[in-house]
Scaffold this active site. Structure first.
Site, mmCIF file in Angstrom:
data_model
loop_
_atom_site.group_PDB
_atom_site.id
_atom_site.type_symbol
_atom_site.label_atom_id
_atom_site.label_comp_id
_atom_site.label_asym_id
_atom_site.label_seq_id
_atom_site.Cartn_x
_atom_site.Cartn_y
_atom_site.Cartn_z
ATOM 1 N N ARG A 62 4.743 39.046 8.921
ATOM 2 C CA ARG A 62 4.811 39.884 7.736
ATOM 3 C C ARG A 62 5.306 39.031 6.580
ATOM 4 O O ARG A 62 6.200 38.206 6.761
ATOM 5 C CB ARG A 62 5.795 41.031 7.963
ATOM 6 C CG ARG A 62 5.247 42.082 8.894
ATOM 7 C CD ARG A 62 6.317 43.027 9.326
ATOM 8 N NE ARG A 62 7.274 42.320 10.185
ATOM 9 C CZ ARG A 62 8.027 42.905 11.099
ATOM 10 N NH1 ARG A 62 7.951 44.213 11.268
ATOM 11 N NH2 ARG A 62 8.871 42.213 11.821
ATOM 12 N N ASP A 64 6.876 39.169 2.548
ATOM 13 C CA ASP A 64 7.542 40.060 1.586
ATOM 14 C C ASP A 64 6.644 40.341 0.389
ATOM 15 O O ASP A 64 5.695 39.605 0.130
ATOM 16 C CB ASP A 64 8.798 39.382 1.007
ATOM 17 C CG ASP A 64 9.758 38.920 2.069
ATOM 18 O OD1 ASP A 64 9.860 39.591 3.110
ATOM 19 O OD2 ASP A 64 10.420 37.881 1.844
ATOM 20 N N ARG A 219 12.871 31.752 2.154
ATOM 21 C CA ARG A 219 13.343 31.882 0.779
ATOM 22 C C ARG A 219 14.836 31.576 0.660
ATOM 23 O O ARG A 219 15.292 31.054 -0.356
ATOM 24 C CB ARG A 219 13.030 33.272 0.239
ATOM 25 C CG ARG A 219 11.520 33.465 0.018
ATOM 26 C CD ARG A 219 11.142 34.917 -0.201
ATOM 27 N NE ARG A 219 11.833 35.470 -1.348
ATOM 28 C CZ ARG A 219 11.864 36.770 -1.632
ATOM 29 N NH1 ARG A 219 11.242 37.649 -0.846
ATOM 30 N NH2 ARG A 219 12.513 37.200 -2.696
#
Lengths: 266, 266
Positions: A62, A64, A219
């Site tokens: 997945r 973001d 991130r």
């Protein structure tokens, strides 16, 4: 007869609420499921629900909201007379212009895009030069660092320091400090085998490859290494952050726009 | 003391009503004049009006709404204590993220970006492959040609035929048939010294260089050569179109998004 197809997908994540299907929101999985459900002639409402005759897309990972992909992988079990090429072309014709199916290939029945993935790679792109590139502006994070008042030179990220910090992350570690989900119940141990920073034409690229990644992990790593590159943190602190197993001691979560999901290996 | 500065500019024209300043519309010239007028401390209303103390930007060429530039050139006479680099950095800080000033250089007082331009080059970009590229999707024109029912192969533009047609345009000609302005009073004679088409990685690029271009000229040339590439026109017809001096016999005006203003020579 139902067959299992492996899809390679690219998307510009800018206007999407991420990969995962969510009611009432534009997501990559949602768009793909809608188009393929239409392709097999099932009712729109069945999209995402195999048990209702719709198409369910299983993604390798997945992403973001705002994160991009150049080589995301997914699979789907569908019954169609279309050839691999026809499936791809149908999808590209009906998908919005910021999502593309690069290839469609029949896979073994047991192929599962998420469970079978052995590794994933991401690139985090930063631009820290003085003249902002405009055409690809949605695909990098811009740092406007200005000039050093002593030397009169444009400041830039210290890539050597970033690499020194990055080396602490290579190997099997508990990445709890780099996990964006505070309620994570499962193991936060992951293996990162590539984590390196290089500079090219004003851009700074963080290349990272590992078995799997926690929520926001790339991130937070990018945000932490940027702190190192700005000399707000010492490279050795990256090792201490790992040991602390505490999200609060790591750097900020770097903006989604700089992140691109590059590929998955099986 | 007022100095004359030469600017090199890049822009993504997607959301602009073209280069030329127009009241109440977002234009490239308008944005630049607003930022530089602010930089020299003149009132906002003076932007575009040198006689009112504002900054007036002289561009080498006007581009239509939606057309992009990688190396547009302009000049402006301003009185500032800022260095060339400071002017550039100020502009890039305050300009929207789809316009960038690549460089600022002091020029001779008599330098005029439009009158002194000896040549201009443009690239028109087309994508005719089956899998649409997404990240640069605002910067090319897409042709979805499908498969040939006889051969089963994907149809594509015939670049050889396009080049054969393009050769008729090289040299000094009256380009009236390729002029989008039906009320053009001045001479429609122009010289084109480069007009060639090449294919690379699914893209088809039309490179064109000439002394100057009429309104929509590059886009009408692109639209006409696409007709040739699709075998809807013979290459030799391009010569006949030139001779006809009649806009109605040329091909359609190709979409603005595929056009990029590349450079100006002096």
């Amino acid at each position: 007869m139902t067959k299992n197809y492996k899809l390679k997908i690219a998307y510009d994540g800018t206007r999407y609420s991420g990969w995962e299907r969510q009611p009432g929101k534009d997501t990559i999985q949602g768009k793909l499921e809608t188009v393929f459900t239409r392709m097999i002639g099932a009712p729109k409402e069945a999209a995402g629900h195999e048990d209702q005759g719709g198409v369910e897309i299983i993604g390798a990972g997945r992403t973001d909201a705002g994160v991009h992909a150049r080589g995301a992988v997914a699979n789907m079990h569908i019954d169609t007379d279309f050839s691999e090429e026809e499936i791809r072309d149908y999808a590209n014709h009906y998908l919005p212009d910021d999502i593309a199916v690069i290839s469609v290939k029949e896979a073994s029945d047991r192929f599962h895009a998420r469970y079978n993935a052995k590794g994933r790679s991401y690139v985090y792109t930063i631009f820290d030069g003085p003249v902002k590139p405009i055409f690809n502006r949605k695909y990098y994070t811009r740092l406007e660092l200005g000039k050093d008042s002593d030397t009169g030179k444009y400041k830039e990220l210290d890539v050597d320091a970033m690499n020194e910090g990055a080396r602490y992350l290579i190997g099997e570690h508990d990445f709890k400090s780099f996990c964006g989900n505070p309620h994570m119940k499962k193991s936060t141990v992951r293996t990162v085998d590539v984590c390196e920073v290089r500079r090219s034409k004003g851009y700074v690229y963080l290349n990272i490859h590992g078995t799997g990644f926690l929520q926001h992990m790339v991130r937070i790593i990018a945000g932490t290494l940027m702190e190192v590159g700005l000399h707000r943190m010492e490279p050795a602190q990256v090792g201490e952050i790992l040991e602390a197993k505490d999200r609060k001691v790591a750097g900020p979560t770097a903006p989604a726009e700089g992140l691109t999901f590059m590929s998955v290996d099986y």
